[in-house]
Design a protein around this motif. Structure first.
Motif, short mmCIF file in Angstrom:
data_model
loop_
_atom_site.label_atom_id
_atom_site.label_comp_id
_atom_site.label_asym_id
_atom_site.label_seq_id
_atom_site.Cartn_x
_atom_site.Cartn_y
_atom_site.Cartn_z
N PRO A 102 -13.37 -17.40 -89.99
CA PRO A 102 -13.39 -16.29 -89.02
C PRO A 102 -14.13 -16.72 -87.76
O PRO A 102 -14.81 -17.76 -87.77
CB PRO A 102 -14.15 -15.20 -89.78
N PRO A 103 -14.03 -15.95 -86.66
CA PRO A 103 -14.65 -16.37 -85.39
C PRO A 103 -16.13 -16.73 -85.49
O PRO A 103 -16.57 -17.68 -84.83
CB PRO A 103 -14.44 -15.13 -84.50
N ALA A 104 -16.89 -16.02 -86.33
CA ALA A 104 -18.33 -16.30 -86.44
C ALA A 104 -18.59 -17.68 -87.02
O ALA A 104 -19.66 -18.27 -86.80
CB ALA A 104 -19.01 -15.23 -87.30
N ALA A 105 -17.62 -18.20 -87.77
CA ALA A 105 -17.74 -19.55 -88.33
C ALA A 105 -17.03 -20.56 -87.44
O ALA A 105 -17.52 -21.67 -87.22
CB ALA A 105 -17.15 -19.59 -89.74
N MET A 106 -15.86 -20.18 -86.92
CA MET A 106 -15.07 -21.11 -86.11
C MET A 106 -15.79 -21.48 -84.82
O MET A 106 -15.76 -22.65 -84.39
CB MET A 106 -13.70 -20.51 -85.79
N GLY A 107 -16.45 -20.52 -84.17
CA GLY A 107 -17.16 -20.80 -82.92
C GLY A 107 -18.15 -21.94 -83.05
O GLY A 107 -18.08 -22.93 -82.30
N PRO A 108 -19.10 -21.86 -84.00
CA PRO A 108 -20.06 -22.96 -84.13
C PRO A 108 -19.42 -24.26 -84.60
O PRO A 108 -19.87 -25.35 -84.21
CB PRO A 108 -21.06 -22.44 -85.16
N ALA A 127 -20.29 -29.11 -91.79
CA ALA A 127 -20.46 -27.72 -91.34
C ALA A 127 -19.18 -26.93 -91.54
O ALA A 127 -19.21 -25.76 -91.95
CB ALA A 127 -20.87 -27.70 -89.87
N CYS A 128 -18.03 -27.56 -91.29
CA CYS A 128 -16.74 -26.89 -91.45
C CYS A 128 -16.49 -26.54 -92.92
O CYS A 128 -16.07 -25.43 -93.25
CB CYS A 128 -15.62 -27.77 -90.92
N GLY A 188 -18.54 -28.33 -76.50
CA GLY A 188 -19.53 -27.44 -77.10
C GLY A 188 -19.47 -26.04 -76.51
O GLY A 188 -19.53 -25.03 -77.23
N THR A 189 -19.30 -25.97 -75.19
CA THR A 189 -19.20 -24.68 -74.52
C THR A 189 -17.95 -23.91 -74.95
O THR A 189 -17.96 -22.68 -75.04
CB THR A 189 -19.18 -24.88 -72.99
N SER A 190 -16.87 -24.63 -75.24
CA SER A 190 -15.65 -23.97 -75.70
C SER A 190 -15.87 -23.25 -77.03
O SER A 190 -15.27 -22.20 -77.28
CB SER A 190 -14.52 -25.01 -75.86
N GLY A 191 -16.73 -23.82 -77.88
CA GLY A 191 -17.06 -23.15 -79.13
C GLY A 191 -17.81 -21.85 -78.89
O GLY A 191 -17.52 -20.82 -79.54
N LEU A 192 -18.74 -21.88 -77.96
CA LEU A 192 -19.48 -20.65 -77.63
C LEU A 192 -18.54 -19.62 -77.01
O LEU A 192 -18.72 -18.41 -77.20
CB LEU A 192 -20.62 -20.98 -76.66
N ARG A 193 -17.55 -20.11 -76.29
CA ARG A 193 -16.58 -19.21 -75.66
C ARG A 193 -15.80 -18.41 -76.72
O ARG A 193 -15.44 -17.26 -76.49
CB ARG A 193 -15.62 -20.03 -74.80
N ILE A 194 -15.53 -19.04 -77.86
CA ILE A 194 -14.84 -18.33 -78.95
C ILE A 194 -15.66 -17.12 -79.38
O ILE A 194 -15.12 -16.02 -79.58
CB ILE A 194 -14.60 -19.27 -80.14
N SER A 216 -25.48 -19.01 -88.12
CA SER A 216 -26.77 -19.68 -88.28
C SER A 216 -26.67 -20.88 -89.21
O SER A 216 -27.10 -22.00 -88.88
CB SER A 216 -27.81 -18.70 -88.82
N VAL A 217 -26.10 -20.67 -90.39
CA VAL A 217 -26.03 -21.74 -91.39
C VAL A 217 -25.12 -22.87 -90.93
O VAL A 217 -25.40 -24.05 -91.13
CB VAL A 217 -25.57 -21.19 -92.76
N VAL A 218 -24.01 -22.52 -90.28
CA VAL A 218 -23.07 -23.55 -89.81
C VAL A 218 -23.73 -24.43 -88.75
O VAL A 218 -23.64 -25.66 -88.80
CB VAL A 218 -21.79 -22.90 -89.25
N PHE A 219 -24.41 -23.82 -87.79
CA PHE A 219 -25.08 -24.60 -86.75
C PHE A 219 -26.14 -25.53 -87.35
O PHE A 219 -26.21 -26.72 -87.03
CB PHE A 219 -25.74 -23.68 -85.72
N VAL A 220 -26.98 -24.99 -88.24
CA VAL A 220 -28.06 -25.80 -88.82
C VAL A 220 -27.49 -26.92 -89.68
O VAL A 220 -27.98 -28.05 -89.64
CB VAL A 220 -29.02 -24.91 -89.65
#
Length: 418
Positions: free
Chosen positions: A122-128, A393-394, A344-350, A368-372
């Motif tokens: 989902p977007p909260a996971a795909m973005g990071p 992370a994926c 990296g910015t494209s991920g934040l854009r999602i 949080s967990v994906v980024f870390v």
């Protein structure tokens, strides 16, 4: 005024075609020729197959997915082990088998669809995950530029600074014709700075034969060598999905649906399989070229095809290939510094475009967990394949998202989540 966008299917004016194509070729070159150097083979065969693989990718995806196929880094660790124990020919056999298995995976996706991606990413996971594609490469860009050496060479700093500075200023200040080739201009300026600093040796260019055939090597197959390399399919599948999603965000289209993940994944792996059959290294869609598109607003597959043709030509013309190889690492590092940041910015854009609600604990925990996980440096060993960074992370994101999905279906989430 908004930047003029040249969309995927648009034709590019003739006067822009060559410089835009050269720009894409320079963006991928440094990373792409590094892999054959690590394997101890001539990069000419790699330049040839990168170009052919890219043209095949464009053909198979019906010209709807702009992507440049360069050398894959995912295979380096297991392939080096196979090369040391069995020889390069047996590593080629592993590349062929992984590519074939990737084509089978593409066939399964065609049959069963891609709706599962919305569940497991989902977007909260795909973005990071997308952001990590660029962020985890940031240290690589600095290392390539020589900025992480124990003793930093001032010349490296000068060339890096000139290249990055021109790329940044050009991206925001250049107008009209110059506004679509800031990366090419930055490379040229960085190269001139390197010449003035005495960093370029033109001897290989002067001694190179005008015409030379790439070295062809044919694969051999051994089950033990294949099993050492096969787990890489987890890495390249995750990487491919991430690249297609971030490219879709850049060009404003859902490439997972059209031309379809099955087509792009098949094209990617078919190129790897074909490369293995004639002695080249595996290929993958390149983040550097995604970054170029994000900066310039030029998404035309015509330009990508032009870069591929230039790559093929350079593999046969000795002085041209030798000249390109004289581009110093600080220039490549300076360009990569900006391009990786754009990914990296494209991920934040999602996260912004999908309006992810961080008032929900599920979204907050996922991101949080994906980024870390991606930035922690944790490594999970699967046979001879190391899962780390974006790939780990994926996989973590997919497992957590599936778990949260099941919790939701069985009404196990707390009241705040409901």
């Amino acid at each position: 005024m908004a930047k003029r966008i040249i969309q995927v299917e648009e034709k590019v004016p003739f006067k822009l075609m060559l410089p835009l194509s050269i720009q894409h070729m320079f963006a991928m070159f440094g990373a792409s020729v590094l892999v054959p150097f690590l394997f101890g083979i001539n990069p000419a065969i790699v330049l040839l197959m990168n170009g052919i693989g890219t043209l095949l990718f464009i053909l198979i995806t019906k010209g709807k997915a702009p992507a440049y196929l360069g050398s894959s880094f995912a295979f380096i660790a297991p392939a080096n082990i196979v090369i040391a124990q069995f020889g390069y020919e047996y590593a080629l056999g592993g590349f062929v088998v992984v590519g074939f298995c990737g084509c089978l995976l593409a066939a399964l996706i065609k049959k069963f669809g891609t709706k599962w991606i919305d569940v497991v990413l989902p977007p909260a996971a795909m973005g990071p995950v997308v952001a990590l594609i660029g962020l985890e490469l940031s240290s690589s860009a600095a290392s390539t530029a020589g900025l992480l050496d124990e003793v930093v060479d001032p010349n490296n700093v000068i060339v890096f600074g000139v290249t990055l500075g021109v790329a940044i200023i050009g991206s925001v200040c250049f107008k009209k014709f110059l506004s679509v080739i800031p990366i090419l201009i930055a490379v040229i300026c960085g190269y001139v700075a390197a010449v003035l600093c005495g960093m370029i040796d033109f001897t290989p260019v002067m001694e190179a034969s005008f015409f030379a055939l790439p070295n062809f090597t044919f694969p051999k197959f051994d089950i033990n060598a294949i099993l050492m390399i096969l787990p890489v399919i987890l890495v390249i599948a995750s990487e491919h999905i991430g690249h297609q999603i971030v490219t879709g965000e850049v060009v404003g289209r859902d490439l997972i649906k059209d031309p379809g993940l099955h087509r792009s994944l098949f094209a990617d792996n078919f190129s790897t399989m074909l490369s293995g059959f004639i002695g080249s290294v595996p290929t993958t869609t390149y983040g550097e070229n995604i970054g170029v598109m994000a900066i310039t607003g030029v998404y035309s597959v015509q330009v990508i095809a032009g870069a591929a043709i230039l790559s093929i030509i350079s593999s046969f013309i000795g002085p041209l290939a030798a000249l390109i190889q004289t581009i110093p690492n600080p220039v490549i590092g300076g360009i990569s510094f900006l391009l990786y940041g754009m990914i990296g910015t494209s991920g934040l854009r999602i996260l912004v475009d999908k309006r992810v609600d961080y008032g929900k604990s599920v979204n907050l925990i996922l991101t949080s967990v994906v980024f870390v996980t991606g930035l922690s440096g944790v490594v999970v060993q699967v046979g001879t394949t190391s899962l780390t960074g974006m790939v780990l992370a994926c996989i973590t994101a997919m497992l957590m998202s599936l778990l949260f999905y099941l919790f939701d279906k069985f009404n196990l989430l707390n009241k705040e989540e409901e």
